[in-house]
Design a protein around this motif. Sequence first.
Motif, mmCIF file in Angstrom:
data_model
loop_
_atom_site.group_PDB
_atom_site.id
_atom_site.type_symbol
_atom_site.label_atom_id
_atom_site.label_comp_id
_atom_site.label_asym_id
_atom_site.label_seq_id
_atom_site.Cartn_x
_atom_site.Cartn_y
_atom_site.Cartn_z
ATOM 1 N N TYR A 1 0.750 -1.150 -0.007
ATOM 2 C CA TYR A 1 0.004 0.009 -0.003
ATOM 3 C C TYR A 1 0.849 0.987 -0.058
ATOM 4 O O TYR A 1 2.016 1.327 0.172
ATOM 5 C CB TYR A 1 -0.901 0.072 1.321
ATOM 6 N N TYR A 2 0.127 2.413 -0.176
ATOM 7 C CA TYR A 2 1.093 3.591 -0.260
ATOM 8 C C TYR A 2 0.363 4.588 0.971
ATOM 9 O O TYR A 2 -0.686 4.431 1.271
ATOM 10 C CB TYR A 2 0.610 4.237 -1.407
ATOM 11 N N LEU A 3 1.346 5.361 1.436
ATOM 12 C CA LEU A 3 0.880 6.035 2.632
ATOM 13 C C LEU A 3 1.043 7.548 2.225
ATOM 14 O O LEU A 3 2.108 7.872 1.445
ATOM 15 C CB LEU A 3 1.806 5.805 3.915
ATOM 16 N N PHE A 4 0.241 8.325 2.566
ATOM 17 C CA PHE A 4 0.403 10.052 2.190
ATOM 18 C C PHE A 4 -0.058 10.831 3.338
ATOM 19 O O PHE A 4 -0.500 10.363 4.241
ATOM 20 C CB PHE A 4 -0.847 10.293 1.125
ATOM 21 N N TRP A 5 0.782 12.126 3.296
ATOM 22 C CA TRP A 5 0.388 13.059 3.986
ATOM 23 C C TRP A 5 -0.037 14.123 3.207
ATOM 24 O O TRP A 5 0.581 14.572 2.326
ATOM 25 C CB TRP A 5 1.298 13.594 4.781
ATOM 26 N N VAL B 1 1.613 16.405 0.459
ATOM 27 C CA VAL B 1 3.031 17.122 1.124
ATOM 28 C C VAL B 1 3.986 15.525 0.942
ATOM 29 O O VAL B 1 5.136 16.093 0.593
ATOM 30 C CB VAL B 1 2.419 16.972 2.620
ATOM 31 N N ILE B 2 3.658 14.692 1.013
ATOM 32 C CA ILE B 2 4.841 13.400 1.051
ATOM 33 C C ILE B 2 4.033 12.214 0.892
ATOM 34 O O ILE B 2 2.973 12.039 1.272
ATOM 35 C CB ILE B 2 5.437 13.347 2.240
ATOM 36 N N ARG B 3 4.611 11.250 0.148
ATOM 37 C CA ARG B 3 4.284 9.957 -0.016
ATOM 38 C C ARG B 3 5.171 8.744 0.466
ATOM 39 O O ARG B 3 6.490 9.085 0.227
ATOM 40 C CB ARG B 3 3.928 9.883 -1.648
ATOM 41 N N GLN B 4 4.962 7.617 0.576
ATOM 42 C CA GLN B 4 5.778 6.548 1.230
ATOM 43 C C GLN B 4 5.150 5.172 0.637
ATOM 44 O O GLN B 4 4.015 4.790 0.798
ATOM 45 C CB GLN B 4 5.662 6.551 2.771
ATOM 46 N N GLU B 5 5.973 4.576 -0.023
ATOM 47 C CA GLU B 5 5.428 3.013 -0.251
ATOM 48 C C GLU B 5 5.891 2.094 0.667
ATOM 49 O O GLU B 5 7.056 2.266 1.324
ATOM 50 C CB GLU B 5 6.301 2.678 -1.701
ATOM 51 N N ALA B 6 4.986 1.597 0.940
ATOM 52 C CA ALA B 6 4.941 0.507 2.039
ATOM 53 C C ALA B 6 5.949 -0.708 1.912
ATOM 54 O O ALA B 6 6.656 -0.900 2.885
ATOM 55 C CB ALA B 6 3.759 -0.309 2.405
ATOM 56 N N TYR B 7 6.744 -0.513 0.822
ATOM 57 C CA TYR B 7 7.541 -1.835 0.625
ATOM 58 C C TYR B 7 8.997 -1.224 0.798
ATOM 59 O O TYR B 7 10.066 -1.748 0.854
ATOM 60 C CB TYR B 7 7.526 -2.474 -0.885
ATOM 61 N N LYS B 8 8.894 0.063 1.035
ATOM 62 C CA LYS B 8 10.469 0.764 1.081
ATOM 63 C C LYS B 8 10.629 0.927 2.594
ATOM 64 O O LYS B 8 9.790 1.429 3.273
ATOM 65 C CB LYS B 8 10.241 2.006 0.457
ATOM 66 N N GLN C 1 13.251 2.794 3.630
ATOM 67 C CA GLN C 1 13.582 4.145 3.787
ATOM 68 C C GLN C 1 12.595 5.045 4.008
ATOM 69 O O GLN C 1 11.665 5.024 3.321
ATOM 70 C CB GLN C 1 14.748 4.759 2.634
ATOM 71 N N ASN C 2 12.611 5.988 5.181
ATOM 72 C CA ASN C 2 11.678 7.148 5.065
ATOM 73 C C ASN C 2 11.779 8.195 4.107
ATOM 74 O O ASN C 2 12.852 8.554 3.982
ATOM 75 C CB ASN C 2 11.872 7.687 6.785
ATOM 76 N N ALA C 3 10.709 8.480 3.674
ATOM 77 C CA ALA C 3 10.407 9.388 2.677
ATOM 78 C C ALA C 3 10.926 10.948 3.370
ATOM 79 O O ALA C 3 10.506 11.442 4.472
ATOM 80 C CB ALA C 3 9.053 9.557 1.921
ATOM 81 N N THR C 4 11.366 11.749 2.457
ATOM 82 C CA THR C 4 11.619 13.177 2.910
ATOM 83 C C THR C 4 11.411 14.110 1.748
ATOM 84 O O THR C 4 11.497 13.960 0.778
ATOM 85 C CB THR C 4 13.167 13.316 3.409
ATOM 86 N N GLU C 5 10.838 15.295 2.155
ATOM 87 C CA GLU C 5 10.410 16.263 1.032
ATOM 88 C C GLU C 5 10.769 17.531 1.661
ATOM 89 O O GLU C 5 9.988 18.187 2.337
ATOM 90 C CB GLU C 5 9.103 16.106 0.673
ATOM 91 N N ARG D 1 11.534 20.042 3.904
ATOM 92 C CA ARG D 1 11.163 20.164 5.470
ATOM 93 C C ARG D 1 10.478 19.229 6.042
ATOM 94 O O ARG D 1 10.337 19.104 7.187
ATOM 95 C CB ARG D 1 10.741 21.686 5.954
ATOM 96 N N PHE D 2 9.886 18.546 5.476
ATOM 97 C CA PHE D 2 8.804 17.391 5.912
ATOM 98 C C PHE D 2 9.457 15.890 5.454
ATOM 99 O O PHE D 2 9.981 15.441 4.548
ATOM 100 C CB PHE D 2 7.615 17.374 5.021
ATOM 101 N N SER D 3 9.271 15.385 6.684
ATOM 102 C CA SER D 3 9.840 13.937 6.562
ATOM 103 C C SER D 3 8.831 12.828 7.407
ATOM 104 O O SER D 3 8.110 13.524 8.219
ATOM 105 C CB SER D 3 11.341 13.770 7.291
ATOM 106 N N VAL D 4 8.929 11.672 7.096
ATOM 107 C CA VAL D 4 8.010 10.855 7.863
ATOM 108 C C VAL D 4 9.009 9.954 8.586
ATOM 109 O O VAL D 4 10.114 9.517 8.386
ATOM 110 C CB VAL D 4 7.071 10.056 7.018
ATOM 111 N N ASN D 5 8.313 9.358 9.728
ATOM 112 C CA ASN D 5 8.822 8.231 10.468
ATOM 113 C C ASN D 5 7.794 7.095 10.325
ATOM 114 O O ASN D 5 6.963 6.987 10.817
ATOM 115 C CB ASN D 5 8.822 8.379 11.916
ATOM 116 N N PHE D 6 8.213 6.116 9.220
ATOM 117 C CA PHE D 6 7.566 5.004 8.737
ATOM 118 C C PHE D 6 7.796 3.760 9.586
ATOM 119 O O PHE D 6 8.831 3.307 9.428
ATOM 120 C CB PHE D 6 7.426 4.624 7.475
ATOM 121 N N GLN D 7 6.982 3.299 10.455
ATOM 122 C CA GLN D 7 7.239 1.946 11.190
ATOM 123 C C GLN D 7 5.766 0.993 10.854
ATOM 124 O O GLN D 7 5.112 0.961 11.646
ATOM 125 C CB GLN D 7 6.997 2.185 12.740
ATOM 126 N N LYS D 8 6.411 0.120 9.887
ATOM 127 C CA LYS D 8 5.537 -0.627 9.183
ATOM 128 C C LYS D 8 4.856 -1.771 10.130
ATOM 129 O O LYS D 8 3.605 -1.846 10.313
ATOM 130 C CB LYS D 8 5.987 -1.435 7.970
#
Lengths: 113, 112
Positions: free
Chosen positions: A32-36, A48-55, A57-61, A63-70
């Motif tokens: 799945y994909y995650l978005f803000w 704002v930012i998108r994260q693929e669940a299979y990755k 590495q945390n996405a950054t854009e 000043r915006f970054s995510v902490n993805f804990q699957k």
Amino acid sequence: AQTVTQSQPEMSVQEAETVTLSCTYDTSENNYYLFWYKQPPSRQMILVIRQEAYKQQNATENRFSVNFQKAAKSFSLKISDSQLGDTAMYFCAFMIGTYKYIFGTGTRLKVLA
Amino acid sequence: SAVISQKPSRDICQRGTSLTIQCQVDSQVTMMFWYRQQPGQSLTLIATANQGSEATYESGFVIDKFPISRPNLTFSTLTVSNMSPEDSSIYLCSVEREGGYTFGSGTRLTVV
């Protein structure tokens, strides 16, 4: 059931400071994909930012970054060096399949001068 | 990213009447999406509009209440029929672009 929970209805941060918005979700899917999304008063929804669940590495854009804990199904958004223009409603969402979004209820962020 | 023009931006309507919302995209897209955002709530997908075929509705939404047209690859309309105050919401169209989705600015509908 697939759900997204944003437990902070409202937050505030001083200009130039850092703020973290929390998001947890529940799904039995593995891919799945995650978005803000950011929604300013204009109501325009801005990605704002998108994260693929299979990755891992945390996405950054910028000043915006995510902490993805699957494993924990957690997807928090960190905004660094907050600016007045960051004042908006922020929605966390995930997408399964080709297009179906599940949105959280949003966190209203206010950046204080 | 795609530019979406949605109109009207807002309207106040009498109950029992219908309102048609238009969504124009600046480039061709296969699917267009219609969302509803009730007061204080998040977006909920109403239906997906494919050009040349009937729209696909999500659970809780029916064609008689929310008829959708998709005459070409850049345009779609959503009609809110036989309105009641419970239909007061923001309605948004959306298309997929650049790894995410671009939303129109929305139509704020108030039913009185």
